[in-house]
Design an enzyme around this catalytic site. Structure first.
Site: not given
Ligand code: NAP
Length: 542
Positions: A283, A320
């Site tokens: 998601e 979200c």
């Molecule tokens: P994220 O950066 O996507 O991280 C989510 C999880 O996935 C974390 O455990 C992260 O590890 C891991 N991860 C991220 N990129 C990866 C990759 N390329 N390969 C493997 N694992 C990966 O999300 P976030 O930290 O929650 O927030 C960052 C951005 O995500 C926000 O600014 C927003 O834009 C978006 N977001 C969207 C929603 C939604 O519901 N639409 C919800 C939350 C966030 P780490 O623990 O090491 O970071």
């Protein structure tokens, strides 16, 4: 479960009795220090590190957790509905038993207020119980029996029986924006457990202490219910290597993820490149169009604006389902809505965001949107370090249709108003949208026919269509859909909230002419009257 494994799990349970956070991963029912480098949680309000240090798990530790999950799969899925329901309820009880320590730690790691986190804990416990109820009701197994027709000509029909089984161990990625309800024991974990799938959980690096507390609660529940310790593991760490190693592991059979579009698509690529590809239920990104239909705008634009501003700024916009795109026909009604929304938003202070990274991404997204030549700033508060202030922008439909970047999600309390020259252009905008979690329609009775014409477009674009409400606040229930076509999710056939979420982790198996004694209980003749089954086409509880 062997006595040795049971003892190990019990030891872990005892260790957690005082709610101490040790910075450990949980693998095989025991607390183990990650073999890699260390990291710490940060209090986003104080911008200060929080004790203790956590350690990154190694590839060997990921492999150990996955192999234990693989070994736990058959015994776990063989449990009766009642036994698995009791396990889910035990997890819920153990989470509540953590008491205030859980709330205090989650507040420190997320910057979210107490009331929000207490509510989220209630939702977490509630959804575990909802899945327990679903298991007891039993129809999730989708049992079907087509009776043998030995006399049928020209070819007799064999006895055919179908039921759903779990896919296997699921890798779950905890979300940053729901430290409880979409984290360690959140919706993905609850639905995977309900399906009979062990869970290997990648904790979010933003709230590792909260994750450890909840992880220990699950480990205790596993031990208390006498389950194999591999039913659950909690992996600690930051960076892409851990998540990618987990998704690539051959024992993992499906993925649940909530987060960024880049993270979700990276994991989809890893899953697709495996020798045996697996489904990823990610998601990711949604701007949740908010349609102001003409009659509603004319009759109650200012009233809608107040509710819209409250929905946009709830939780500093970190939902979200946040309404990031407002669509309406240009004119004095829209001007009045924009003025009223701007006035309401101006009263909302900048709020602490979940992480410094999310705050920086928000500020950069707002800056980028405002820098578009065709976009006018209606209002923007001041976003200090680590904080996000509301922002409202306006553009024309022609500009929106010609610049795809205007559809990019800005995670936080920012929205873009798109002024259309008529109802046809409003429909063209709807048609141009990427997949979304929700579409909201503010409408009066006089708008009915225009909405009727819009609905077929919205049905193709979104997972949930709502009238005269606001998209934030997702009910956890049987009929809820929290999903939608890409990029809202990686697989628009599914929901990650509500009982439908279990379907992501199930697959059908058909048994042809098997003896009664070899059939699973739900398909045996003796189960008649005890389970919902589709017998020769008709749904019955006989
Ligand atoms: P994220 O950066 O996507 O991280 C989510 C999880 O996935 C974390 O455990 C992260 O590890 C891991 N991860 C991220 N990129 C990866 C990759 N390329 N390969 C493997 N694992 C990966 O999300 P976030 O930290 O929650 O927030 C960052 C951005 O995500 C926000 O600014 C927003 O834009 C978006 N977001 C969207 C929603 C939604 O519901 N639409 C919800 C939350 C966030 P780490 O623990 O090491 O970071």
């Amino acid at each position: 479960m062997s006595n040795a494994a049971s003892n190990v799990a019990n030891n872990a349970a005892d260790n957690a009795a005082d709610n101490t956070i040790t910075g450990d991963a949980l693998i095989g029912g025991v607390a183990v220090k990650g073999a890699g480098g260390s990291f710490q949680a940060t209090d986003p309000a104080l911008r200060a590190a929080i004790e203790p240090a956590f350690h990154m798990v190694s590839a060997a530790q990921i492999g150990q957790a996955c192999r234990l999950a693989e070994a736990a799969f058959d015994p776990f899925r063989a449990l009766s509905n009642e036994a698995r329901a009791a396990f889910l309820e035990t997890v819920a009880a153990q989470i509540l038993a953590l008491g205030d320590a859980l709330i205090v730690r989650a507040m420190a790691e997320s910057g979210l207020p107490r009331a929000r986190l207490e509510g989220e804990r209630g939702r977490t416990v509630g959804q575990l119980k909802l899945f327990a109820d679903l298991l007891r009701e039993g129809s999730w197994a989708d049992a079907r029996i087509d009776s043998a027709l030995p006399e049928r000509a020209p070819v007799p029909r064999p006895d055919l029986r179908l039921r759903m089984i779990g896919l296997g161990p699921v890798a779950v990625f905890a979300a940053s924006n729901f430290p409880l309800a979409f984290s360690v024991a959140g919706g993905d974990t609850a639905s995977a457990f309900a399906a009979g799938c062990p869970v290997v959980l990648k904790a979010h690096s933003a709230h590792p202490g909260t994750s450890e507390l909840v992880g220990r609660a699950i480990v205790k529940a596993v031990a208390q219910c006498g389950l194999p310790a591999g039913v659950f593991a909690l992996l600690t760490g930051t960076g892409n290597g851990i998540g990618q190693g987990l998704v690539a592991h051959p024992a993992i059979k499906a993925v649940g993820f909530t987060g960024s579009r880049s993270g979700g698509t990276a994991l989809m690529a890893v899953a697709a490149a495996r020798p045996v590809p697996i489904p990823v239920y990610a998601e990711m990104s949604s701007i949740n169009p908010f349609f102001l239909m003409p009659a509603a705008l004319a009759s109650r634009g200012a009233q809608i604006a107040a509710g819209f501003a409250a929905s946009l700024t709830m939780g500093v916009g970190q939902f979200c389902t946040n309404p990031g795109l407002v669509l309406a026909i240009d004119g004095p009604g829209l001007d009045a809505f924009a003025d009223a929304a701007a006035a309401a938003l101006a009263k909302v202070d900048a709020g602490t965001m979940l992480t410094a990274g999310i705050a920086a991404a928000y500020q950069s997204g707002v800056h980028k949107l405002g820098a578009h030549e065709t976009v006018r700033q209606v209002m923007a508060g001041v976003s200090a370090d680590g904080k996000g202030a509301p922002a409202l922008f306006r553009t024309s439909a022609a500009a929106f249709l010609s610049q795809h970047a205007l559809q990019d999600e800005i995670f936080g309390p920012a929205a873009l108003i798109v002024a259309c020259d008529g109802i046809e252009q409003l429909r063209a905008i709807a048609e141009s949208l990427e997949g979304q979690l929700t579409a909201t329609i503010q409408m009066d009775e006089a708008d009915t026919e225009q909405v009727r014409a819009l609905l077929p477009v919205l049905e193709r674009k979104v997972g949930r269509i709502l009238a005269n409400g606001f998209p934030t606040g997702v009910e956890v229930s049987t009929a809820m859909v929290h999903g939608g076509p890409f990029p809202a999710t990686s697989d628009g056939r599914s929901s990650s909230v509500g009982t439908a979420a279990i379907q992501r982790f199930l697959r059908p198996v058909c048994y042809q002419n098997l003896a009664q004694t070899l059939l699973p209980p739900v398909l045996q003749d003796s189960a008649a009257g005890q389970a919902w089954r589709r017998r020769d086409g008709a749904l019955t509880r006989e």
